[in-house]
Design an enzyme around this catalytic site. Structure first.
Site, short mmCIF file in Angstrom:
data_model
loop_
_atom_site.label_atom_id
_atom_site.label_comp_id
_atom_site.label_asym_id
_atom_site.label_seq_id
_atom_site.Cartn_x
_atom_site.Cartn_y
_atom_site.Cartn_z
N ASP A 285 4.95 18.78 -9.60
CA ASP A 285 3.94 17.73 -9.54
C ASP A 285 2.56 18.35 -9.26
O ASP A 285 2.38 19.00 -8.23
CB ASP A 285 4.34 16.80 -8.39
CG ASP A 285 3.82 15.41 -8.60
OD1 ASP A 285 3.13 15.18 -9.59
OD2 ASP A 285 4.10 14.57 -7.74
N ASP B 273 5.72 24.99 -9.36
CA ASP B 273 5.74 23.71 -8.70
C ASP B 273 5.69 22.67 -9.83
O ASP B 273 5.19 22.98 -10.91
CB ASP B 273 4.51 23.62 -7.79
CG ASP B 273 4.35 22.25 -7.20
OD1 ASP B 273 5.25 21.82 -6.47
OD2 ASP B 273 3.33 21.59 -7.48
N ASP C 142 -0.20 23.85 -6.78
CA ASP C 142 -1.43 23.05 -6.67
C ASP C 142 -1.69 22.59 -5.23
O ASP C 142 -2.70 21.92 -4.98
CB ASP C 142 -1.36 21.80 -7.56
CG ASP C 142 -0.42 20.75 -6.98
OD1 ASP C 142 0.74 21.11 -6.67
OD2 ASP C 142 -0.85 19.60 -6.81
N ARG D 235 8.79 13.60 1.29
CA ARG D 235 8.71 12.14 1.37
C ARG D 235 8.55 11.63 2.80
O ARG D 235 7.68 10.80 3.10
CB ARG D 235 9.98 11.54 0.75
CG ARG D 235 9.87 10.07 0.44
CD ARG D 235 11.17 9.58 -0.17
NE ARG D 235 11.55 10.35 -1.35
CZ ARG D 235 12.76 10.34 -1.90
NH1 ARG D 235 13.71 9.58 -1.38
NH2 ARG D 235 13.04 11.08 -2.96
N SER E 295 10.18 17.82 -4.71
CA SER E 295 10.61 16.46 -5.07
C SER E 295 12.11 16.34 -5.27
O SER E 295 12.74 17.19 -5.88
CB SER E 295 9.90 16.02 -6.35
OG SER E 295 10.36 14.74 -6.72
N ASN F 118 13.09 13.99 -7.04
CA ASN F 118 13.11 13.36 -8.37
C ASN F 118 12.74 14.34 -9.48
O ASN F 118 12.40 13.92 -10.59
CB ASN F 118 12.13 12.18 -8.39
CG ASN F 118 12.57 11.07 -7.45
OD1 ASN F 118 13.64 10.49 -7.63
ND2 ASN F 118 11.78 10.78 -6.43
N GLY G 199 2.36 17.80 -2.42
CA GLY G 199 3.24 18.90 -2.04
C GLY G 199 4.01 18.68 -0.75
O GLY G 199 4.79 19.52 -0.32
P1 B16 Z 1 9.96 12.80 -3.79
P2 B16 Z 1 5.95 18.99 -5.93
C1 B16 Z 1 6.06 16.82 -4.37
O1 B16 Z 1 6.33 17.44 -5.61
C2 B16 Z 1 4.85 15.92 -4.49
O2 B16 Z 1 3.68 16.70 -4.72
C3 B16 Z 1 4.66 15.15 -3.21
O3 B16 Z 1 3.56 14.26 -3.32
C4 B16 Z 1 5.95 14.36 -2.91
O4 B16 Z 1 5.84 13.67 -1.67
C5 B16 Z 1 7.13 15.34 -2.84
O5 B16 Z 1 7.22 16.04 -4.06
C6 B16 Z 1 8.44 14.63 -2.59
O6 B16 Z 1 8.71 13.82 -3.71
O7 B16 Z 1 9.62 11.63 -2.92
O8 B16 Z 1 10.03 12.49 -5.26
O9 B16 Z 1 11.16 13.57 -3.31
O10 B16 Z 1 4.44 19.05 -5.95
O11 B16 Z 1 6.54 19.86 -4.83
O12 B16 Z 1 6.58 19.22 -7.28
MG MG Z 2 2.57 20.06 -6.40
#
Ligand code: B16
Ligand code: MG
Length: 212
Positions: free
Chosen positions: A12, A10, A171, A50, A117, A119, A47
């Site tokens: 973030d 993962d 996480d 959006r 994400s 991003n 996790g």
């Molecule tokens: P985005 P991960 C997740 O990343 C984040 O933990 C979560 O807080 C966020 O809402 C989600 O990505 C979507 O992110 O808006 O950038 O597409 O922990 O799965 O790496």
């Molecule tokens: Mg995460």
């Protein structure tokens, strides 16, 4: 127990922490809607996709929005978040991440990203880790978010490995559930260490070298 041939990370909360940037961007939206949004509330978004994050934020106040209005707000939040990502530098990768990935690469373990994400690629670029992985599955390549196993199954497929030969590092509770649903063993870090389904728990990424 089958040999570990691949590790799916993962992003973030495992390799980098952008929670404060998500918090800053969501706080602006909450303020405009007159919703009180605390750092503790922000932890619930870990996790989570959006749009699901926006639904959690909206559940904190008496605001009813149409699907179109929700989409507009989610886009505005993301525009601000992407602006904030400009602050990230290679120094923002979590402690010991670069060294740990390098050792595992030398040991011949395949490594991939499995992130919700959209991003993930720009984040990896900014922290200097885009070339450190053999495959990337992320919010732009999947249709179902964690706890659905799609992102981890897709990462394993891109690595050319069977799910049973891969482990996941996560996480978030939803991520541990997704790993289990994918038939993969899971290393929990951070909040996810409280999840009873994790096979191992670690406090910092370099401890992964004791698991493999
Ligand atoms: P985005 P991960 C997740 O990343 C984040 O933990 C979560 O807080 C966020 O809402 C989600 O990505 C979507 O992110 O808006 O950038 O597409 O922990 O799965 O790496
Ligand atoms: Mg995460």
């Amino acid at each position: 127990m089958s040999k570990i041939k691949g590790i799916i990370y993962d992003l973030d909360g495992v390799l980098v922490h952008t929670d404060n940037l998500h918090f800053e961007a969501w706080s602006g939206i909450a303020e405009r809607l007159g919703i009180t949004f605390t750092a503790e509330d922000n932890n619930r978004l870990r996790g989570v996709s959006r749009m699901e994050s926006l639904d959690i934020l909206l559940s904190l106040g008496p605001v009813e929005l149409s699907a179109e209005e929700k989409l507009t707000l989610a886009t505005e939040k993301n525009d601000e978040y992407v602006r904030l990502l400009d602050r990230l530098t290679p120094g923002d990768a979590d402690p010991g991440v670069v060294e740990t990935l390098e050792v595992l690469w030398q040991w011949g373990i395949k490594q991939a990203i499995g992130s919700s994400s959209k991003n993930a690629v720009p984040i990896l670029k900014r922290i200097g880790l885009l070339d450190a992985f053999d495959a990337i599955a992320d919010g732009t390549t999947i249709s179902a978010s964690k706890p659905d196993p799609e992102v981890f199954l897709q990462a394993a497929e891109k690595l050319g490995l069977a799910p049973a030969d891969c482990i996941v590092v996560e996480d978030a509770f939803a991520g541990v559930d997704a790993a289990i649903a994918a038939g993969m063993r899971c290393v929990a870090i951070g909040d996810a260490t409280a999840h009873e389904g994790a096979t191992w728990t670690i406090q910092a990424l370099p401890e992964l070298l004791n698991v493999v």
